[in-house]
Design an enzyme around this catalytic site. Structure first.
Site, PDB file in Angstrom:
ATOM      1  N   ARG A 155       0.893  -1.126   0.000  1.00  0.00           N
ATOM      2  CA  ARG A 155       0.128   0.163  -0.004  1.00  0.00           C
ATOM      3  C   ARG A 155       0.879   1.175  -0.122  1.00  0.00           C
ATOM      4  O   ARG A 155       0.456   2.332   0.603  1.00  0.00           O
ATOM      5  CB  ARG A 155      -0.755  -0.046   1.032  1.00  0.00           C
ATOM      6  CG  ARG A 155      -1.864  -1.032   1.115  1.00  0.00           C
ATOM      7  CD  ARG A 155      -3.024  -0.747   0.209  1.00  0.00           C
ATOM      8  NE  ARG A 155      -4.252  -1.452   0.481  1.00  0.00           N
ATOM      9  CZ  ARG A 155      -4.159  -2.841   0.140  1.00  0.00           C
ATOM     10  NH1 ARG A 155      -3.013  -3.356  -0.315  1.00  0.00           N
ATOM     11  NH2 ARG A 155      -5.547  -3.677   0.353  1.00  0.00           N
ATOM     12  N   SER A 231     -10.764  -0.122   3.387  1.00  0.00           N
ATOM     13  CA  SER A 231      -9.704  -0.527   4.592  1.00  0.00           C
ATOM     14  C   SER A 231      -9.378   1.133   5.185  1.00  0.00           C
ATOM     15  O   SER A 231      -8.796   1.737   4.272  1.00  0.00           O
ATOM     16  CB  SER A 231      -8.628  -1.134   4.321  1.00  0.00           C
ATOM     17  OG  SER A 231      -8.895  -2.294   3.920  1.00  0.00           O
ATOM     18  N   GLU A 327      -4.705   4.221   6.097  1.00  0.00           N
ATOM     19  CA  GLU A 327      -4.462   4.009   4.589  1.00  0.00           C
ATOM     20  C   GLU A 327      -5.314   4.981   3.840  1.00  0.00           C
ATOM     21  O   GLU A 327      -4.516   5.520   2.554  1.00  0.00           O
ATOM     22  CB  GLU A 327      -5.097   2.593   4.493  1.00  0.00           C
ATOM     23  CG  GLU A 327      -4.437   1.944   3.317  1.00  0.00           C
ATOM     24  CD  GLU A 327      -5.496   1.463   2.217  1.00  0.00           C
ATOM     25  OE1 GLU A 327      -5.182   1.937   1.003  1.00  0.00           O
ATOM     26  OE2 GLU A 327      -6.319   0.669   2.468  1.00  0.00           O
TER      27      GLU A 327
HETATM   28  N1  EPU Z   1     -10.602 -10.016  11.140  1.00  0.00           N
HETATM   29  C1  EPU Z   1     -11.305 -10.123  12.321  1.00  0.00           C
HETATM   30  N2  EPU Z   1     -12.299  -9.122  12.462  1.00  0.00           N
HETATM   31  C2  EPU Z   1     -12.737  -8.240  11.477  1.00  0.00           C
HETATM   32  C3  EPU Z   1     -12.019  -8.175  10.014  1.00  0.00           C
HETATM   33  C4  EPU Z   1     -11.003  -9.167  10.002  1.00  0.00           C
HETATM   34  O1  EPU Z   1     -11.159 -10.860  13.389  1.00  0.00           O
HETATM   35  O2  EPU Z   1     -13.495  -7.454  11.528  1.00  0.00           O
HETATM   36  C5  EPU Z   1      -9.587 -10.955  10.781  1.00  0.00           C
HETATM   37  C6  EPU Z   1     -10.145 -12.355  10.326  1.00  0.00           C
HETATM   38  O3  EPU Z   1      -9.135 -13.104  11.160  1.00  0.00           O
HETATM   39  C7  EPU Z   1      -9.597 -12.255   8.967  1.00  0.00           C
HETATM   40  C8  EPU Z   1      -8.461 -11.191   8.944  1.00  0.00           C
HETATM   41  O4  EPU Z   1      -8.882 -10.389   9.899  1.00  0.00           O
HETATM   42  O5  EPU Z   1      -9.217 -13.587   8.443  1.00  0.00           O
HETATM   43  C9  EPU Z   1      -8.050 -10.578   7.581  1.00  0.00           C
HETATM   44  O6  EPU Z   1      -9.318 -10.012   6.923  1.00  0.00           O
HETATM   45  P1  EPU Z   1      -9.627  -9.861   5.550  1.00  0.00           P
HETATM   46  O7  EPU Z   1      -9.286 -11.104   4.875  1.00  0.00           O
HETATM   47  O8  EPU Z   1     -10.950  -9.336   5.293  1.00  0.00           O
HETATM   48  O9  EPU Z   1      -8.562  -8.846   4.969  1.00  0.00           O
HETATM   49  P2  EPU Z   1      -7.942  -7.527   5.442  1.00  0.00           P
HETATM   50  O10 EPU Z   1      -6.710  -7.848   6.038  1.00  0.00           O
HETATM   51  O11 EPU Z   1      -8.846  -7.093   6.625  1.00  0.00           O
HETATM   52  C10 EPU Z   1      -7.024  -6.682   3.532  1.00  0.00           C
HETATM   53  C11 EPU Z   1      -6.839  -5.645   2.567  1.00  0.00           C
HETATM   54  C12 EPU Z   1      -8.268  -5.448   1.912  1.00  0.00           C
HETATM   55  C13 EPU Z   1      -8.143  -6.767   0.872  1.00  0.00           C
HETATM   56  C14 EPU Z   1      -8.159  -7.844   1.776  1.00  0.00           C
HETATM   57  C15 EPU Z   1      -8.133  -9.112   1.108  1.00  0.00           C
HETATM   58  C16 EPU Z   1      -5.427  -3.893   3.865  1.00  0.00           C
HETATM   59  C17 EPU Z   1      -5.498  -2.791   4.618  1.00  0.00           C
HETATM   60  N3  EPU Z   1      -6.391  -4.440   3.264  1.00  0.00           N
HETATM   61  O12 EPU Z   1      -7.923  -6.696   4.333  1.00  0.00           O
HETATM   62  O13 EPU Z   1      -8.221  -4.160   1.056  1.00  0.00           O
HETATM   63  O14 EPU Z   1      -9.430  -6.578  -0.019  1.00  0.00           O
HETATM   64  O15 EPU Z   1      -7.093  -8.070   2.555  1.00  0.00           O
HETATM   65  O16 EPU Z   1      -6.973  -9.381   0.555  1.00  0.00           O
HETATM   66  O17 EPU Z   1      -4.392  -4.245   3.129  1.00  0.00           O
HETATM   67  C18 EPU Z   1      -8.628  -1.810   0.946  1.00  0.00           C
HETATM   68  O18 EPU Z   1      -7.624  -1.669   0.594  1.00  0.00           O
HETATM   69  O19 EPU Z   1      -9.489  -0.922   1.084  1.00  0.00           O
HETATM   70  C19 EPU Z   1      -9.040  -3.282   1.108  1.00  0.00           C
HETATM   71  C20 EPU Z   1     -10.388  -3.338   1.316  1.00  0.00           C
END
Ligand code: EPU
Length: 331
Positions: A155, A231, A327
């Site tokens: 990012r 995010s 972000e």
């Molecule tokens: N989780 C929770 N509670 C929550 C949300 C997440 O416990 O409310 C935990 C879960 O364990 C889950 C893990 O966090 O398995 C990861 O969550 P998720 O797969 O939804 O991905 P993320 O890390 O929250 C990132 C990117 C997203 C992208 C997804 C999928 C960043 C800041 N965000 O989210 O990007 O779509 O991975 O690859 O890197 C964006 O940049 O706007 C965005 C949505």
């Protein structure tokens, strides 16, 4: 003064001194020379206005998708900064071109994509970006920067650091595969589960895209119905020694593989553990299905969203000693 309401997906209503949409490279150069220190926006999907501003807003709306070269296995494609990112993903799939299917349904326009190096499900824009065609804000001169010169990271790019506010992206070049697509999905449980439930063992690029679309729709709010900017925070990167220490105290602490010396922690999990998920205060809130997304339930004032983000940062810091970084760009 002009309201930015229709130009930001948080739908806040602060005012700026002017709003100008530009549709060609020439118009972009002329406007840059005429405007002093403009705020440049694409789709306004990664920005939070928190106050009125004397600065003008410049919206880059240069269109066009063109195949500019090809070899045996790939094509190069030139895309105007004003094209909607997801429309380009759909165009690529319709033309059986691979490489960006994992980036389906990411909001925003193509010109903003390299700045934060958009990414999802194991793929980042930098994996297929050849280079970016820019205009220097101060001189109106054109420059071309290769992928290496953009110093991409998670990012992050040079456009958020040393060259912040120095260039405006006019169009980008991508390399997409025609065959032998490099399909990436197996390390993402969500996608694997989704494909298995459909009985798909060897997914095509369209299968991966459809799975990503389903997952995103189920977790992430559509800004048209619940204004947000995806995010709000980056997933923090911490040293392995800090990670090991925290893991003793919080055995369920998840992590993404990052480097040998560092781990990436899902910020959504940290925020969730601090019990913010689904909370709503003063017309702003934390999404009830993904704690990483802040949502606007009807305020015109972006500073309320900023305030909420600061309260979240404080509580995550208190519980885990981790400082969350925004972000979203704060204006
Ligand atoms: N989780 C929770 N509670 C929550 C949300 C997440 O416990 O409310 C935990 C879960 O364990 C889950 C893990 O966090 O398995 C990861 O969550 P998720 O797969 O939804 O991905 P993320 O890390 O929250 C990132 C990117 C997203 C992208 C997804 C999928 C960043 C800041 N965000 O989210 O990007 O779509 O991975 O690859 O890197 C964006 O940049 O706007 C965005 C949505």
């Amino acid at each position: 003064m002009y309201s930015v309401k229709n130009y930001n997906t948080f739908k806040v209503e602060h005012c700026v001194s002017a709003i100008q949409e530009v549709r060609s490279l020439l118009q972009l150069k002329q406007t840059l020379l005429a405007f002093e220190r403009p705020i440049v926006l694409g789709g306004g999907s990664n920005v939070l206005f928190t106050q009125d501003s004397e600065q003008p807003v410049l919206i880059v709306d240069i269109k066009g998708i063109q195949i500019t070269g090809e070899d045996k296995s790939s094509v190069s494609v030139n895309i105007g900064a004003g094209e909607i990112w997801h429309d380009v993903v759909i165009w690529a799939l319709e033309n059986q071109l691979g490489g960006i299917e994992n980036l389906s349904l990411i909001p925003g326009k193509c010109g903003a994509a390299p700045i934060q190096n958009i990414g999802a499900y194991g793929v980042e824009l930098s994996d297929c970006l050849i280079g970016v065609h820019c205009v220097e804000r101060e001189s109106g001169k054109e420059f071309y920067f290769t992928n290496d010169e953009c110093l991409f990271n998670y990012r992050d790019s040079i456009f958020k650091n040393a060259w912040k506010d120095k260039f405006v992206i006019a169009n980008i070049d991508l390399r997409l595969t025609k065959k032998g697509h490099h399909i990436i999905y197996s390390s993402y449980g969500d996608i694997r589960k989704r494909l298995r439930s459909l009985g798909i063992e060897k997914p095509s690029i369209s299968d991966v895209s459809n799975a990503v679309i389903e997952i995103r729709k189920s977790k992430l709010p559509d800004p048209l119905y619940l204004p947000n900017a995806g995010s709000f925070f980056k997933n923090p990167i911490i040293s392995i020694s800090t990670f090991t220490m925290l893991k003793k105290e919080f055995p369920n602490l998840p992590n993404y593989p990052h480097t040998e010396s560092h781990a990436k922690i899902p910020a959504g999990w940290l925020i969730d553990q601090c019990n913010w998920k689904g909370i709503m205060v003063d017309k702003v809130g934390v999404h009830n299905k993904q704690a990483l997304v802040l949502v606007n339930h009807g305020t015109k004032n972006g500073s309320k969203i900023l305030k909420l983000s600061q309260l979240i940062q404080e509580s995550v810091y208190r519980k885990f000693g981790i400082q969350l970084e925004c972000e979203v760009n704060i204006i």
